[in-house]
Design an enzyme around this catalytic site. Sequence first.
Site, PDB file in Angstrom:
ATOM      1  N   LYS A  86      12.978  -2.621  -5.914  1.00 34.80           N
ATOM      2  CA  LYS A  86      13.596  -2.119  -7.146  1.00 34.80           C
ATOM      3  C   LYS A  86      15.100  -1.917  -6.947  1.00 34.80           C
ATOM      4  CE  LYS A  86      10.784   1.454  -7.298  1.00 34.80           C
ATOM      5  NZ  LYS A  86       9.991   1.179  -6.085  1.00 34.80           N
ATOM      6  N   ARG A 140       7.373   7.795 -13.320  1.00 32.94           N
ATOM      7  CA  ARG A 140       6.539   7.589 -12.146  1.00 32.94           C
ATOM      8  C   ARG A 140       5.184   8.267 -12.284  1.00 32.94           C
ATOM      9  NH1 ARG A 140      10.506   6.775  -7.829  1.00 32.94           N
ATOM     10  NH2 ARG A 140       9.585   6.634  -5.775  1.00 32.94           N
ATOM     11  N   ARG A 175      13.880  -0.399   6.485  1.00 34.02           N
ATOM     12  CA  ARG A 175      14.920  -0.203   5.473  1.00 34.02           C
ATOM     13  C   ARG A 175      16.032   0.713   5.981  1.00 34.02           C
ATOM     14  NH1 ARG A 175      13.451   1.552  -0.498  1.00 34.02           N
ATOM     15  NH2 ARG A 175      12.220   3.158   0.527  1.00 34.02           N
ATOM     16  N   ARG A 200      16.541   6.565   5.804  1.00 33.30           N
ATOM     17  CA  ARG A 200      16.052   7.719   5.042  1.00 33.30           C
ATOM     18  C   ARG A 200      14.977   8.451   5.826  1.00 33.30           C
ATOM     19  NH1 ARG A 200      14.630   5.215  -0.796  1.00 33.30           N
ATOM     20  NH2 ARG A 200      12.970   6.742  -0.575  1.00 33.30           N
ATOM     21  N   ARG A 231       3.311   8.026   0.743  1.00 37.91           N
ATOM     22  CA  ARG A 231       3.942   7.576  -0.503  1.00 37.91           C
ATOM     23  C   ARG A 231       3.114   6.503  -1.197  1.00 37.91           C
ATOM     24  NH1 ARG A 231       9.527   6.310   1.829  1.00 37.91           N
ATOM     25  NH2 ARG A 231      10.177   5.667  -0.244  1.00 37.91           N
TER      26      ARG A 231
HETATM   27  P1  ADP Z   1      11.159   4.417  -3.319  1.00 38.48           P
HETATM   28  O1  ADP Z   1      12.094   3.677  -2.486  1.00 38.48           O
HETATM   29  O2  ADP Z   1       9.910   4.850  -2.660  1.00 38.48           O
HETATM   30  O3  ADP Z   1      10.859   3.751  -4.625  1.00 38.48           O
HETATM   31  P2  ADP Z   1      12.902   6.512  -4.472  1.00 38.48           P
HETATM   32  O4  ADP Z   1      14.229   6.444  -3.854  1.00 38.48           O
HETATM   33  O5  ADP Z   1      12.733   5.984  -5.854  1.00 38.48           O
HETATM   34  O6  ADP Z   1      11.842   5.848  -3.505  1.00 38.48           O
HETATM   35  O7  ADP Z   1      12.385   8.033  -4.482  1.00 38.48           O
HETATM   36  C1  ADP Z   1      12.423   8.827  -3.325  1.00 38.48           C
HETATM   37  C2  ADP Z   1      11.708  10.131  -3.582  1.00 38.48           C
HETATM   38  O8  ADP Z   1      12.365  10.844  -4.650  1.00 38.48           O
HETATM   39  C3  ADP Z   1      10.266  10.012  -4.044  1.00 38.48           C
HETATM   40  O9  ADP Z   1       9.355   9.860  -2.971  1.00 38.48           O
HETATM   41  C4  ADP Z   1      10.070  11.331  -4.796  1.00 38.48           C
HETATM   42  O10 ADP Z   1       9.892  12.415  -3.911  1.00 38.48           O
HETATM   43  C5  ADP Z   1      11.422  11.528  -5.478  1.00 38.48           C
HETATM   44  N1  ADP Z   1      11.432  10.913  -6.823  1.00 38.48           N
HETATM   45  C6  ADP Z   1      12.224   9.895  -7.255  1.00 38.48           C
HETATM   46  N2  ADP Z   1      11.969   9.610  -8.539  1.00 38.48           N
HETATM   47  C7  ADP Z   1      10.982  10.444  -8.944  1.00 38.48           C
HETATM   48  C8  ADP Z   1      10.259  10.625 -10.167  1.00 38.48           C
HETATM   49  N3  ADP Z   1      10.501   9.868 -11.249  1.00 38.48           N
HETATM   50  N4  ADP Z   1       9.314  11.592 -10.193  1.00 38.48           N
HETATM   51  C9  ADP Z   1       9.053  12.369  -9.138  1.00 38.48           C
HETATM   52  N5  ADP Z   1       9.683  12.240  -7.945  1.00 38.48           N
HETATM   53  C10 ADP Z   1      10.640  11.288  -7.848  1.00 38.48           C
HETATM   54  P1  ADP Z   2      12.496   0.044  -3.586  1.00 38.98           P
HETATM   55  O1  ADP Z   2      13.759   0.460  -4.270  1.00 38.98           O
HETATM   56  O2  ADP Z   2      11.519  -0.621  -4.522  1.00 38.98           O
HETATM   57  O3  ADP Z   2      11.846   1.136  -2.807  1.00 38.98           O
HETATM   58  P2  ADP Z   2      14.282  -1.554  -1.882  1.00 38.98           P
HETATM   59  O4  ADP Z   2      15.038  -2.376  -2.862  1.00 38.98           O
HETATM   60  O5  ADP Z   2      14.972  -0.409  -1.265  1.00 38.98           O
HETATM   61  O6  ADP Z   2      12.876  -1.095  -2.521  1.00 38.98           O
HETATM   62  O7  ADP Z   2      13.763  -2.561  -0.756  1.00 38.98           O
HETATM   63  C1  ADP Z   2      13.004  -2.082   0.373  1.00 38.98           C
HETATM   64  C2  ADP Z   2      13.360  -2.915   1.613  1.00 38.98           C
HETATM   65  O8  ADP Z   2      12.876  -4.254   1.459  1.00 38.98           O
HETATM   66  C3  ADP Z   2      14.855  -3.037   1.887  1.00 38.98           C
HETATM   67  O9  ADP Z   2      15.040  -2.983   3.282  1.00 38.98           O
HETATM   68  C4  ADP Z   2      15.226  -4.410   1.333  1.00 38.98           C
HETATM   69  O10 ADP Z   2      16.290  -4.991   2.062  1.00 38.98           O
HETATM   70  C5  ADP Z   2      13.935  -5.202   1.523  1.00 38.98           C
HETATM   71  N1  ADP Z   2      13.678  -6.179   0.458  1.00 38.98           N
HETATM   72  C6  ADP Z   2      13.877  -6.032  -0.873  1.00 38.98           C
HETATM   73  N2  ADP Z   2      13.506  -7.138  -1.549  1.00 38.98           N
HETATM   74  C7  ADP Z   2      13.032  -8.011  -0.628  1.00 38.98           C
HETATM   75  C8  ADP Z   2      12.472  -9.346  -0.711  1.00 38.98           C
HETATM   76  N3  ADP Z   2      12.324  -9.979  -1.891  1.00 38.98           N
HETATM   77  N4  ADP Z   2      12.087  -9.925   0.446  1.00 38.98           N
HETATM   78  C9  ADP Z   2      12.228  -9.289   1.633  1.00 38.98           C
HETATM   79  N5  ADP Z   2      12.738  -8.045   1.781  1.00 38.98           N
HETATM   80  C10 ADP Z   2      13.143  -7.406   0.664  1.00 38.98           C
END
Ligand code: ADP
Ligand code: ADP
Length: 215
Positions: free
Chosen positions: A14, A89, A128, A161, A172
């Site tokens: 994402k 979420r 990551r 992180r 998660r």
């Molecule tokens: P991910 O990479 O897992 O998609 P995010 O960066 O979006 O993680 O979120 C990290 C953490 O922030 C989540 O595990 C949760 O604790 C909190 N968080 C983010 N967005 C939300 C939401 N919409 N509702 C509840 N908690 C959230």
């Molecule tokens: P999210 O926001 O959904 O939690 P991220 O965008 O942070 O996910 O991506 C998670 C990890 O996977 C990062 O280390 C990123 O570089 C890697 N990644 C993202 N998209 C791809 C892909 N299409 N193929 C391989 N690795 C990816």
Amino acid sequence: MKRIVLLGPPGAGKGTQAEGIAAKYNIPHISTGEIFRANVKEGTPLGIKAREYMESGHLVPDELVCELVEDRIQEPDCANGYLLDGFPRTVPQARFFDEFLEKMGQELDKVIDIEVDEDVLIPRMVGRRVCRQCGRPYHMITMPPKVEGVCDVCGGEVYQRSDDTLETVQNRFRVYNEQTSPLTEYYKEKGKLAPVNGDAGISEVFGAICALLGE
Ligand code: ADP
Ligand code: ADP
Ligand code: ZN
């Protein structure tokens, strides 16, 4: 004008895709996770409340999240649309968001659901790295920054992180399956769901998303 939600399990890509989408449609990228991390770093009252939930891989309570998003999407830069990454979420968050849209007379364009299997996600998440300053995601093996530990874009520190450890990642996924995955059905019923295969190269996934969103 686009109002877009990015849905998908943790590590689906994402954050990685958000940058390009936001640039292409000229809309702000709003990541609730990034906003919470910034608040934790600054030690704000919101950050203090959110911290424990985040570190253990649980969701921050709906009330805190909804209020924050409601305020953010009423800022002037959202007048031409926005890209939500990580919100909604939970089903209550989605209901709250629908009520908000109705109240504002706004319509959601699409919910892009990035689909990736868990076995592909685990190495993505454990490897990551993220920029502490601008939030850009990297990967220690497949997408390292040009200079180790330094963000290509803003020069910020690239770090791991605290919730990207194997143990927390598994928690998660559990939370995602229980609380977030029902949103797929929720948005399918509303005719908003646009699924994308996220187990492909980053630019391929981006192409598929743009094809769904149109001009
Ligand atoms: P991910 O990479 O897992 O998609 P995010 O960066 O979006 O993680 O979120 C990290 C953490 O922030 C989540 O595990 C949760 O604790 C909190 N968080 C983010 N967005 C939300 C939401 N919409 N509702 C509840 N908690 C959230
Ligand atoms: P999210 O926001 O959904 O939690 P991220 O965008 O942070 O996910 O991506 C998670 C990890 O996977 C990062 O280390 C990123 O570089 C890697 N990644 C993202 N998209 C791809 C892909 N299409 N193929 C391989 N690795 C990816
Ligand atoms: Zn940066």
